[in-house]
Design an enzyme around this catalytic site. Sequence first.
Site, short mmCIF file in Angstrom:
data_model
loop_
_atom_site.label_atom_id
_atom_site.label_comp_id
_atom_site.label_asym_id
_atom_site.label_seq_id
_atom_site.Cartn_x
_atom_site.Cartn_y
_atom_site.Cartn_z
N ASP A 1 -5.87 -0.03 -3.35
CA ASP A 1 -5.35 0.40 -4.89
C ASP A 1 -6.31 0.94 -5.76
OD1 ASP A 1 -3.15 -0.46 -6.45
OD2 ASP A 1 -4.89 -1.32 -7.98
N HIS A 2 -7.81 0.33 -5.10
CA HIS A 2 -8.89 0.77 -6.36
C HIS A 2 -9.24 2.50 -6.22
CE1 HIS A 2 -12.78 0.58 -8.88
NE2 HIS A 2 -12.73 1.97 -8.18
N ASP B 1 2.23 1.10 -9.75
CA ASP B 1 1.10 0.24 -10.14
C ASP B 1 0.92 -1.07 -10.26
OD1 ASP B 1 -2.52 1.39 -9.46
OD2 ASP B 1 -2.29 0.82 -11.16
N ASP C 1 2.89 -3.04 -6.90
CA ASP C 1 2.07 -2.72 -5.42
C ASP C 1 1.53 -4.32 -5.01
OD1 ASP C 1 0.28 -2.63 -7.47
OD2 ASP C 1 -1.06 -1.97 -6.17
N ASN D 1 0.41 -0.77 -0.16
CA ASN D 1 0.14 0.42 0.02
C ASN D 1 0.76 1.27 -0.08
OD1 ASN D 1 -2.53 -1.42 0.07
ND2 ASN D 1 -2.67 -1.33 2.52
N ARG E 1 2.20 -9.85 -3.67
CA ARG E 1 2.27 -11.30 -4.25
C ARG E 1 3.69 -12.19 -3.49
NH1 ARG E 1 -0.51 -9.76 -8.74
NH2 ARG E 1 1.50 -9.60 -9.51
N ASP F 1 -6.39 4.75 -7.70
CA ASP F 1 -6.86 4.16 -9.23
C ASP F 1 -7.60 5.32 -9.15
OD1 ASP F 1 -4.65 2.41 -9.55
OD2 ASP F 1 -6.03 1.04 -9.80
#
Length: 404
Positions: free
Chosen positions: A122-123, A101, A104, A54, A109, A126
């Site tokens: 993240d959303h 973007d 991240d 994040n 992962r 964006d």
Amino acid sequence: MIYPWEPLFQPSALNNLKFYRYSAIDRSPVTKYCVFCHNWDVAVKFFPMRMAPNLITLLGLIFILINVVTVAIFIPDLARPTSSWVYYSFALGLFLYQTFDNVDGRQARRTKSSSALGHIFDHTIDSLNTPLGGLIQVPCLGLGSSPMGLFMVLIGLLPMWLSTWEEYYTGTLYLGYINGPTEGILIACAVQITAGYNEGPQFWNSPFSSLISTPFISESARLIDVFTWFVIFAAVVLHTPACLYNVYVASRQKKTFTFRDAIIQHIPFVIYILLAVIWAMSPYSVIVNRPAAVRSSQTGGLIVFALLMTFTFGKLGPRVILARLTMSPFPWFNSGAFLPLIGGAILVNLPYLPNAKSLEYGYLWIATMVAMLDFIGWFTTLCQLFAKTLNINCLTLPKCSNKD
């Protein structure tokens, strides 16, 4: 709790975060076959294992904010040419945003720290970038505070909203063969580099026939005209039908909702855009300049309006993802997204008020500041509640473990 009236923050909703599973399909040939995917795999190795995904996402947004500040300082009218380095810096900032973007998720992962919090974080970032990215394009195309400049600020909201709506009903993030986060950003970078190479946006006023002669395009058409139609084609013809089809298929397979009911959920977005257009396109508004208002002292109205759209859309779209993650009903209206636009749309169309334009400009600034504070409070509360529910941190990783 700071937002007790937010039903999506209730414990009964947050308890559903434990069922979160990430699902995404990316069909972009650029992502799969071009060098960019390899670059992102290499780039993630430059970030320490202790760095939270994040935080990488948030740092990416800072590059866009630097671009916005650069626009406000060097091209406040969003039209006049300036030094080439300014346009090149836009391309660099946007490219770095795209890189961060994409990194991240790889960092999540890599550190085994994927979570519902990372998904909505993240959303939301964006969503903030969508109108800001459109704003940065305006001076690169030489559009100024014109109806076309407003169009560039708003057009990106359509595919972003549709993808959000699609994900709510399908449970999967679909990125098509040509999508905004990949091809869209690369095209935007190309526009900015072109403006830098030509020392300004005047290139886009050249006849399209000077580059390519075709019987399908009028000889009087300019490059900016063709580019605008391409943007509309990409959003309306390439992106929209795919979203509609995926939701239609999901409605037939899941049988938990009807396609008609899903279509009705677009009403809030339609009203949101209508309010923005009614306000900004009013003949009495300072946001979109008419010829008589080009020398108005309220320079930068479209810049401030784009910031207002950033913070209001930051609560409109992400609440849909929040509803998806908490398995809640589709969210409709919320005061943070709609009230600032309702107030502006009413105020600007009361021209008989004394000093109406000054009142509007003052209201625009106040509404933007209030929307910003409301968004920050709402998003901070969201992150805190998600972190508490999932027993994780938002911007840091545990010292001894890389697990959620």
